[in-house]
Design an enzyme around this catalytic site. Structure first.
Site, short mmCIF file in Angstrom:
data_model
loop_
_atom_site.label_atom_id
_atom_site.label_comp_id
_atom_site.label_asym_id
_atom_site.label_seq_id
_atom_site.Cartn_x
_atom_site.Cartn_y
_atom_site.Cartn_z
CG HIS B 261 -1.85 1.13 1.36
ND1 HIS B 261 -3.14 1.09 0.90
CD2 HIS B 261 -1.68 2.38 1.88
CE1 HIS B 261 -3.73 2.25 1.12
NE2 HIS B 261 -2.87 3.05 1.73
CD GLU B 262 1.59 3.62 3.79
OE1 GLU B 262 1.76 4.68 3.17
OE2 GLU B 262 0.59 3.41 4.52
CG HIS B 265 0.24 6.41 -0.40
ND1 HIS B 265 -0.75 7.20 -0.94
CD2 HIS B 265 -0.34 5.71 0.61
CE1 HIS B 265 -1.89 6.99 -0.28
NE2 HIS B 265 -1.68 6.09 0.66
CD GLU B 291 -5.98 5.68 0.61
OE1 GLU B 291 -5.11 6.53 0.90
OE2 GLU B 291 -6.11 4.60 1.23
#
Lengths: 493, 493
Positions: B261-262, B265, B291
């Site tokens: 997930h990160e 980003h 997001e």
């Protein structure tokens, strides 16, 4: 609001920006990926400009004039003295000179990183000429503002109140006994046998041992960290002190004593007076006093028999798979007190180190005072190396006058701090031993009595007193190199 | 110098201070010892004041007026639009309100950290009343300045150009099919058997595996790092992106997908247009688009069969000592697509997550628009939880309306970004699949075609286009929740 209050509020504001710079500086040297460097450098430069603007705001002159008429306590007067000193330092140079020196220094240092490896004095000398010229101009301006000689005005940046007259006396004395002492010790050690570390000492194990040693030295981990960097340093802020070391998996000797050294710097920072946080009177007294703390830890405590016993025991635990003969106390003692005449200052042992510093001091003093030219430096270096350590550097620039980073960007006046630190450390230990059972404390594993003395006499004093006042209060006299000589003779002969 | 140039130079200056804040913020959350917190917070506050001063300098108004008359390229016009937007955002609120909200928010959040555990709605409500009141005031002022409704004016901070009218339509549609879909999937999964991770998964091994996954996702380690923090985040600056995760040695499932997930980003940040670095047009488009990238990595790529196969293989390698049945592709697939109706948003799965967000959106919209009182929130929460997920939160404040940090300090308008991101991600994937063999790329282990599409369509565009323009350029249409529904049905049914 009193002018004094305005000045201290202003100092606190600058301190908060300095905090951000200190942390980002640590980050840049320790954990930042290399691709982040350009944007970081730009951000740091923007911060420097902002801080310089704060330090040179026009209303400050009036505030100082008013504050000097105000009714201040002794401690407030000390704060005002240090605030004014910083303000004068920040305002004395024309911005054009600051910028020109910064550019010339960056250019010289950047090229030096290649030129040194190539032993390229001709190339280096061209860039360095400009750095020396601008540093001489800087020294002239500082001399006019302070009434000191040009070199003393530079020295005053790092060692407020210390002049070359006293350094000449101190170092002349050292020169009368040091070369012969070095020869005697080398002769004595020539028949000693010892085991050198060999094989794999994993970074993780070295780090775990380093942390154990920091605990023994009562480093406050709630207000600091241990990390890694190419060049070990102590950075951060007093509430969050960042020390670094560099691990070589072929041996542990350097990184381990490096941690002891940086822990000395760190405990000074951690022990500074909290009530004066953010004010210059709450900062470390001078570079020499700072170095006295790191060298107190590294040389006075760290190489003592009782402390070597701890290191010997811990190394045996952390490197249990290795031949334990390496970790015997006797072997550790020999490893950590080996003396050798060699070219490189940063690798020098305790005994030969002052020779490296005195050589640099004598050259930079005459260079900044205009008594010699920068092109005279290689030959003078060679002469003095022959005289103090019996080594020739003829044609060997990279291991001679091109070895240090300090002169490449014009930090003239800094070198003496190293040996002043060693001398202060020996004097502090001599004084401490009058009231503290130092060896007993180290042996017991609870070194608190040592740190209590240092805290009361040095750390908690910040810059409230002048250096001479601080040293006299702690030891009953100003700097006396006799303690250093006694320490060396007692340890090495 | 043109007014436009003055404005961009000014933006670059602010950006450099933001850089220092971003790194010190990462440090504070990730490596700083706790004793450093007070001085750090003071330094960060001083930086905020300084940046606010820069953003509100009086000459900026004239510069904007002049720049709007200047002859600018399309890209420069986009830069000016975003510069002006930021300037208006920074100037619209009276400083007294900013300060009052900051104080009330800090007080409420601080007390909430204790009150939540104690299920103390009565205590919380007293502090929260002030936060809601000040947020309503803020929304009113922003509404007057923008001509939007109060809630839309708050939403506009995070999602420029998105209004509640379109959210109402989107979310009403979701509510028609989501609850039934959740029931169907839970029914389908009820007979599935799978193995849950048990035992010791050492942090070092989890980290090594995480780094391997980041390499597979082509994270640029020359411009970023992986570290640890209590609450995982993506911070730093585009040239030096800092992502964090949190390791639980009892399992690896959360930290591993957290890293995926990160990394989403992070790659967005690393892929932003370098020619616009330091300008708002070179920044990420919105929180929802940000997001969308993390959820594209986590949900669209990370939970695909082909990617699960990589995770399964890597876990087998890194945790070789464990029972390998745990790491089978089939078991991983089940572990990572398990659906459960539960109370806590941050622990929710992909399918139930939108229900948590829609509930919050509907409540905060009516609260900020003054249609409900803050004391109505617990009962509304309970009603909606019953309606969307069949769970009662009556009297259960800590797992109900007191569970999130967002409202405690007044970040109303932020929640929709989570589900907008999930929807955009599904739409991007549907569009990408028209020209890219996504599964083939993931299977091959070289995911470059995927990243090329994202870079060309999203990352390299920064904020040059508006969100609607960006999404239309990438996918041929504005936000269409049908793609999200299709994605969920295809994965879970």
């Amino acid at each position: 609001m009193s002018a004094f209050k305005k000045l201290t509020d202003h100092s606190l504001k600058i301190y908060r920006f300095a905090h951000l710079g200190a942390i980002c500086g640590w980050d840049q040297a320790s954990v930042m990926p290399s691709g982040g460097n350009q944007a970081r450098s730009e951000a740091m430069a923007e911060l420097s400009v902002h801080m310089h603007n704060l330090q040179t705001q026009p209303q400050l002159g009036d505030w100082f004039a008013q504050a000097e008429q105000e009714d201040l306590s002794t401690q407030e007067k000390a704060t005002l003295r240090e605030l004014k000193r910083n303000w004068q330092q920040a305002n004395v140079l024309p911005e054009a000179l600051v910028e020109a020196k910064s550019l010339a220094g960056s250019k010289c240092e950047h090229a030096w990183r290649t030129q040194r490896g190539e032993n390229d004095w001709q190339g280096f000398e061209k860039n360095w000429a400009e750095v020396v010229k601008l540093s001489q101009e800087e020294a002239q301006i500082r001399a006019q503002a302070t009434g000191l000689s040009p070199y003393d005005a530079m020295l005053d940046i790092y060692e407020p109140g210390t002049h070359s007259e006293s350094l000449d006396t101190l170092f002349s004395d050292v020169k009368t006994w040091l070369p012969a002492l070095i020869d005697d010790v080398i002769e004595k050690q020539s028949s000693e046998r010892f085991i050198e570390p060999k094989g794999q000492f994993a970074t993780e194990q070295q780090k775990a041992m380093g942390l154990d040693v920091m605990k023994l030295l009562q480093f406050d981990f709630n207000h600091g960290r241990l990390d890694e960097s190419v060049h070990p340093f102590c950075g951060g802020v007093p509430t969050d002190v960042r020390i670094t070391t560099r691990y070589d998996e072929n041996e542990f000797v350097q990184s381990l004593m490096g941690i002891v050294h940086e822990t000395g710097h760190a405990r000074y920072e951690q022990g500074l007076p909290k009530s004066l946080a953010g004010l210059p009177s709450g900062e470390a007294r001078s570079m020499g006093i700072h170095e006295s703390q790191s060298l107190f830890f590294e040389m006075q405590v760290g190489r003592s028999d009782a402390f070597i016993a701890h290191l010997s025991r811990l190394a045996g635990q952390h490197f249990a798979a290795h031949d334990q003969a390496l970790f015997s106390q006797d072997n550790f003692q020999k490893l950590y007190t080996r003396v050798k005449k060699d070219f490189i200052r940063v690798d020098a042992d305790e005994l030969t180190y002052p020779a490296h510093v005195i050589l640099r001091y004598e050259i930079e003093r005459d260079l900044i005072n205009g008594k010699i030219k920068h092109t005279d430096v290689p030959e003078l270096w060679n002469q003095k190396m022959q005289q103090y350590l019996g080594l020739s550097t003829e044609g060997n620039f990279k291991n001679g006058c091109m070895q240090d980073i300090h002169w490449t960007d014009g930090a003239f006046g800094y070198f003496p701090s190293y040996t002043l630190g060693a001398m202060y450390a020996a004097q502090f230990m001599a004084s401490m031993k009058k009231t503290v059972d130092v060896e007993g404390a180290i042996e017991s594993g609870d070194l608190s009595p040592i740190f209590t003395w240092l805290s009361e006499n040095i750390w908690s004093q910040g810059s409230i007193l002048t250096t001479d006042e601080l040293v006299t209060r702690a030891t009953g006299e100003t700097l006396n190199a006799q303690h250093f000589q006694s320490h060396l003779r007692s340890r090495y002969l």
